[in-house]
Design a protein around this motif. Structure first.
Motif, PDB file in Angstrom:
ATOM      1  N   TYR A 160       0.800  -1.221   0.000  1.00  0.00           N
ATOM      2  CA  TYR A 160       0.000   0.000   0.000  1.00  0.00           C
ATOM      3  C   TYR A 160       0.838   1.279   0.000  1.00  0.00           C
ATOM      4  N   PRO A 161       1.935   1.372   0.764  1.00  0.00           N
ATOM      5  CA  PRO A 161       2.719   2.614   0.715  1.00  0.00           C
ATOM      6  C   PRO A 161       3.329   2.896  -0.654  1.00  0.00           C
ATOM      7  N   HIS A 162       3.463   1.873  -1.490  1.00  0.00           N
ATOM      8  CA  HIS A 162       4.034   2.082  -2.823  1.00  0.00           C
ATOM      9  C   HIS A 162       3.018   2.636  -3.812  1.00  0.00           C
ATOM     10  N   ILE A 163       1.730   2.609  -3.472  1.00  0.00           N
ATOM     11  CA  ILE A 163       0.678   3.114  -4.362  1.00  0.00           C
ATOM     12  C   ILE A 163       0.468   4.588  -4.016  1.00  0.00           C
ATOM     13  N   MET A 164       0.956   5.463  -4.855  1.00  0.00           N
ATOM     14  CA  MET A 164       0.932   6.895  -4.578  1.00  0.00           C
ATOM     15  C   MET A 164      -0.040   7.658  -5.454  1.00  0.00           C
ATOM     16  N   ALA A 165      -0.676   7.019  -6.413  1.00  0.00           N
ATOM     17  CA  ALA A 165      -1.592   7.702  -7.320  1.00  0.00           C
ATOM     18  C   ALA A 165      -2.919   7.999  -6.619  1.00  0.00           C
ATOM     19  N   PRO A 166      -3.630   9.046  -7.045  1.00  0.00           N
ATOM     20  CA  PRO A 166      -4.986   9.317  -6.502  1.00  0.00           C
ATOM     21  C   PRO A 166      -5.903   8.125  -6.795  1.00  0.00           C
ATOM     22  N   VAL A 167      -6.762   7.804  -5.832  1.00  0.00           N
ATOM     23  CA  VAL A 167      -7.590   6.604  -5.925  1.00  0.00           C
ATOM     24  C   VAL A 167      -9.066   6.967  -5.800  1.00  0.00           C
ATOM     25  N   LEU A 168      -9.870   6.438  -6.715  1.00  0.00           N
ATOM     26  CA  LEU A 168     -11.329   6.525  -6.645  1.00  0.00           C
ATOM     27  C   LEU A 168     -11.879   5.111  -6.647  1.00  0.00           C
ATOM     28  N   ILE A 169     -12.760   4.823  -5.701  1.00  0.00           N
ATOM     29  CA  ILE A 169     -13.395   3.511  -5.623  1.00  0.00           C
ATOM     30  C   ILE A 169     -14.890   3.681  -5.859  1.00  0.00           C
ATOM     31  N   ILE A 170     -15.408   2.981  -6.845  1.00  0.00           N
ATOM     32  CA  ILE A 170     -16.838   2.993  -7.157  1.00  0.00           C
ATOM     33  C   ILE A 170     -17.386   1.615  -6.811  1.00  0.00           C
ATOM     34  N   HIS A 171     -18.398   1.582  -5.968  1.00  0.00           N
ATOM     35  CA  HIS A 171     -18.872   0.299  -5.474  1.00  0.00           C
ATOM     36  C   HIS A 171     -20.383   0.200  -5.556  1.00  0.00           C
ATOM     37  N   GLY A 172     -20.864  -0.970  -6.005  1.00  0.00           N
ATOM     38  CA  GLY A 172     -22.288  -1.216  -6.097  1.00  0.00           C
ATOM     39  C   GLY A 172     -22.882  -1.547  -4.738  1.00  0.00           C
ATOM     40  N   GLU A 173     -23.962  -0.884  -4.400  1.00  0.00           N
ATOM     41  CA  GLU A 173     -24.575  -1.068  -3.081  1.00  0.00           C
ATOM     42  C   GLU A 173     -25.072  -2.491  -2.867  1.00  0.00           C
ATOM     43  N   LEU A 174     -25.533  -3.166  -3.937  1.00  0.00           N
ATOM     44  CA  LEU A 174     -26.178  -4.468  -3.803  1.00  0.00           C
ATOM     45  C   LEU A 174     -25.316  -5.617  -4.305  1.00  0.00           C
ATOM     46  N   ASP A 175     -24.018  -5.398  -4.464  1.00  0.00           N
ATOM     47  CA  ASP A 175     -23.144  -6.469  -4.944  1.00  0.00           C
ATOM     48  C   ASP A 175     -22.831  -7.407  -3.786  1.00  0.00           C
ATOM     49  N   GLU A 176     -23.488  -8.572  -3.768  1.00  0.00           N
ATOM     50  CA  GLU A 176     -23.360  -9.479  -2.631  1.00  0.00           C
ATOM     51  C   GLU A 176     -22.053 -10.250  -2.628  1.00  0.00           C
ATOM     52  N   LYS A 177     -21.434 -10.428  -3.784  1.00  0.00           N
ATOM     53  CA  LYS A 177     -20.165 -11.153  -3.806  1.00  0.00           C
ATOM     54  C   LYS A 177     -18.991 -10.241  -3.468  1.00  0.00           C
ATOM     55  N   CYS A 178     -19.230  -8.932  -3.429  1.00  0.00           N
ATOM     56  CA  CYS A 178     -18.208  -7.956  -3.034  1.00  0.00           C
ATOM     57  C   CYS A 178     -18.810  -7.026  -1.981  1.00  0.00           C
ATOM     58  N   PRO A 179     -18.889  -7.456  -0.720  1.00  0.00           N
ATOM     59  CA  PRO A 179     -19.492  -6.614   0.318  1.00  0.00           C
ATOM     60  C   PRO A 179     -18.806  -5.263   0.441  1.00  0.00           C
ATOM     61  N   ARG A 180     -19.589  -4.271   0.824  1.00  0.00           N
ATOM     62  CA  ARG A 180     -19.116  -2.895   0.850  1.00  0.00           C
ATOM     63  C   ARG A 180     -17.992  -2.673   1.865  1.00  0.00           C
ATOM     64  N   LYS A 181     -17.929  -3.484   2.902  1.00  0.00           N
ATOM     65  CA  LYS A 181     -16.916  -3.270   3.938  1.00  0.00           C
ATOM     66  C   LYS A 181     -15.500  -3.381   3.372  1.00  0.00           C
ATOM     67  N   TYR A 182     -15.320  -4.170   2.314  1.00  0.00           N
ATOM     68  CA  TYR A 182     -13.983  -4.292   1.736  1.00  0.00           C
ATOM     69  C   TYR A 182     -13.621  -3.051   0.917  1.00  0.00           C
ATOM     70  N   ALA A 183     -14.628  -2.420   0.318  1.00  0.00           N
ATOM     71  CA  ALA A 183     -14.383  -1.155  -0.382  1.00  0.00           C
ATOM     72  C   ALA A 183     -14.026  -0.058   0.618  1.00  0.00           C
ATOM     73  N   GLU A 184     -14.709  -0.036   1.746  1.00  0.00           N
ATOM     74  CA  GLU A 184     -14.397   0.952   2.779  1.00  0.00           C
ATOM     75  C   GLU A 184     -12.985   0.742   3.315  1.00  0.00           C
ATOM     76  N   ARG A 185     -12.619  -0.517   3.504  1.00  0.00           N
ATOM     77  CA  ARG A 185     -11.280  -0.820   4.004  1.00  0.00           C
ATOM     78  C   ARG A 185     -10.212  -0.401   2.999  1.00  0.00           C
ATOM     79  N   MET A 186     -10.465  -0.656   1.710  1.00  0.00           N
ATOM     80  CA  MET A 186      -9.498  -0.272   0.678  1.00  0.00           C
ATOM     81  C   MET A 186      -9.374   1.246   0.582  1.00  0.00           C
ATOM     82  N   ALA A 187     -10.506   1.939   0.666  1.00  0.00           N
ATOM     83  CA  ALA A 187     -10.465   3.401   0.606  1.00  0.00           C
ATOM     84  C   ALA A 187      -9.672   3.976   1.772  1.00  0.00           C
ATOM     85  N   HIS A 188      -9.779   3.352   2.932  1.00  0.00           N
ATOM     86  CA  HIS A 188      -9.009   3.816   4.093  1.00  0.00           C
ATOM     87  C   HIS A 188      -7.519   3.544   3.907  1.00  0.00           C
TER      88      HIS A 188
END
Length: 459
Positions: free
Chosen positions: A223-251
């Motif tokens: 993670y410290p090596h990734i220095m580019a600006p990051v945007l995460i777009i996540h589907g609210e109802l995607d059951e195979k990709c729960p939103r908590k992992y998007a929140e964790r990645m954004a953090h």
């Protein structure tokens, strides 16, 4: 057609790419416009990125380029059990340097593309202007999805007739896109898979499935090596990709998270959400410094830059393996899978290769799908409605209000599998399990016949 050939002593891959330029290659790029590299969704290819390539908000303002990953679309490669997302990242970096691409923005769709983009941004930060990720997957696959897809892949690779193949393809559409997928899109998906991922091409199917089911989490040291600006777009109802992992990645990446209300899987492909994704993405790019797309001249050669990337990878993984001593011209040198996983994936590919040329092909002699899925005969007494409830015929059991529901049944809740769980999954076949003996006749003849061959039956 434009291809980039990557060859070394132990590997070969011919990577296909397409652009929005007049002649479909990078020579037609406008140097005044920034370049956007779009990575296609899992189990699809760059031809499915038409919602982005046909959107004037992207097509008129940016140079667009998309690569088919080595087991997708028109790309070809030598199949290997050493294929993981680090290898895909090395493929992308090699192609970008050989095409002399200037630093570009990345738009990654779904699991395999996101894992590739993250690793590319960590190893080659100077090439990545920004990182946009659609639907962040769990670090490893969810247990229920892992088990279901394990079974689907086996049926997919050994389907013996059109009905069997259409059934497993329809199940895959349901898992990826949901049970309410539009009929036209469902037909197009099944027809695409019949042409590009039929049982006679099951090596590609298994290698692509291994990328999803046997993936390893991205190390925290990356993670410290990734220095580019990051945007995460996540589907609210995607059951195979729960939103908590998007929140964790954004953090972890200090990025921005945008949630698409009512969105599910494959946000950038479905008509209802693709326009939203494109709008959010263009607004994100408009806030970044505008870059040019001049032909980029690096101070390091391709071999020198890839050697530096191997050194960075060795620092990130920290597993004691001397990665920097590997051949930098080979993308397979970037593989970080454990030796046991590599061995079993290699054995699985070797087992799949046996009899592949004689496998069933759901195509006409002209190489086209025999029929559209929606045009199949519907004369079977058993049917299934959109909620998954079975019924016979069209009688009262289907029309009874008590038997109907307007809400789709939720998928089972589960956690990701552990990095070591399922490594010896049934999807990586042993040679004995692939050998299939078709026995015709009465059951008495089967039981009293040659007993030593019964262990070869594939169920």
């Amino acid at each position: 057609m434009p291809f980039v050939d990557l060859h070394s002593t132990d590997d070969f891959a011919s990577i296909y790419y397409t652009t929005n330029s007049v002649f479909g290659n990078v020579g037609g790029f406008d140097p005044e416009k920034p370049t956007v590299c779009i990575l296609h969704p899992t189990f699809l290819d760059s031809s499915w990125l038409y919602p982005q390539f046909n959107d004037p908000r992207l097509d008129s303002e940016y140079n667009l380029i998309a690569f088919d990953m080595r087991v997708s679309g028109k790309s070809e490669c030598r199949h290997s059990g050493r294929h993981d997302s680090w290898v895909d990242a090395a493929d992308l970096a090699s192609c970008a340097q050989l095409l002399r691409l200037s630093p570009f923005h990345i738009l990654a769709m779904e699991s395999t593309s996101i894992n590739c983009a993250l690793r590319f941004a960590a190893l080659f930060p100077e090439m990545c202007l920004s990182l946009t990720l659609c639907n962040i997957p769990p670090p490893t696959e969810l247990q229920w999805f892992y088990t279901a897809y394990d079974e689907l892949i086996q049926t997919w690779c050994f389907a013996e007739d059109l009905e069997s193949y259409e059934h497993v393809a329809m199940e895959s559409v349901t898992f990826c896109f949901g049970s309410d997928t539009a009929p036209d899109l469902r037909d197009d998906l099944i027809a695409y898979w019949e042409v590009t991922m039929n049982p006679r091409r099951r090596l590609r199917v298994l290698e692509g499935a291994n990328m999803v089911l046997n993936r390893s989490p991205l190390p925290a040291e990356a993670y410290p090596h990734i220095m580019a600006p990051v945007l995460i777009i996540h589907g609210e109802l995607d059951e195979k990709c729960p939103r908590k992992y998007a929140e964790r990645m954004a953090h972890e990446l200090k990025g921005v998270l945008y949630t698409v209300k009512g969105g599910g899987g494959y946000l950038g492909l479905l008509p209802g959400t693709a326009s939203i994704v494109n709008q959010v993405y263009t607004k994100f790019l408009s806030r970044l410094p505008r870059a040019r797309s001049d032909s980029w001249s690096q101070t390091l050669t391709l071999e020198e830059r890839m050697h530096d990337a191997l050194a960075t990878l060795e620092q990130i993984t920290g597993d004691g393996r001397s990665l920097r001593t590997r051949d930098p011209t080979s993308s397979l040198s970037f593989c970080c899978l454990p030796d046991e996983v590599i061995r079993h994936q290699t054995e699985g590919l070797q087992a799949m290769h046996k009899g592949q040329t004689l496998a069933y092909v759901p195509l006409s002699p002209a190489g086209r799908p025999i029929r559209r899925y929606s045009e199949r005969p519907r004369d079977d007494w058993f049917e299934s409605d959109t909620e998954g409830m079975s019924y016979a015929g069209g009688g009262r059991f289907f029309t009874e209000p008590a038997m109907r529901t307007d809400k789709q049944l939720p998928m089972p809740k589960s956690e990701p599998i552990s990095p070591t769980e399922g490594r010896l999954r049934r999807g990586t076949f042993s040679p004995m399990s692939v050998e299939k003996l078709v026995i015709k006749g009465s059951m008495a003849k089967v039981v009293t016949g040659s007993q030593p061959t019964l262990h070869k039956l594939f169920l």
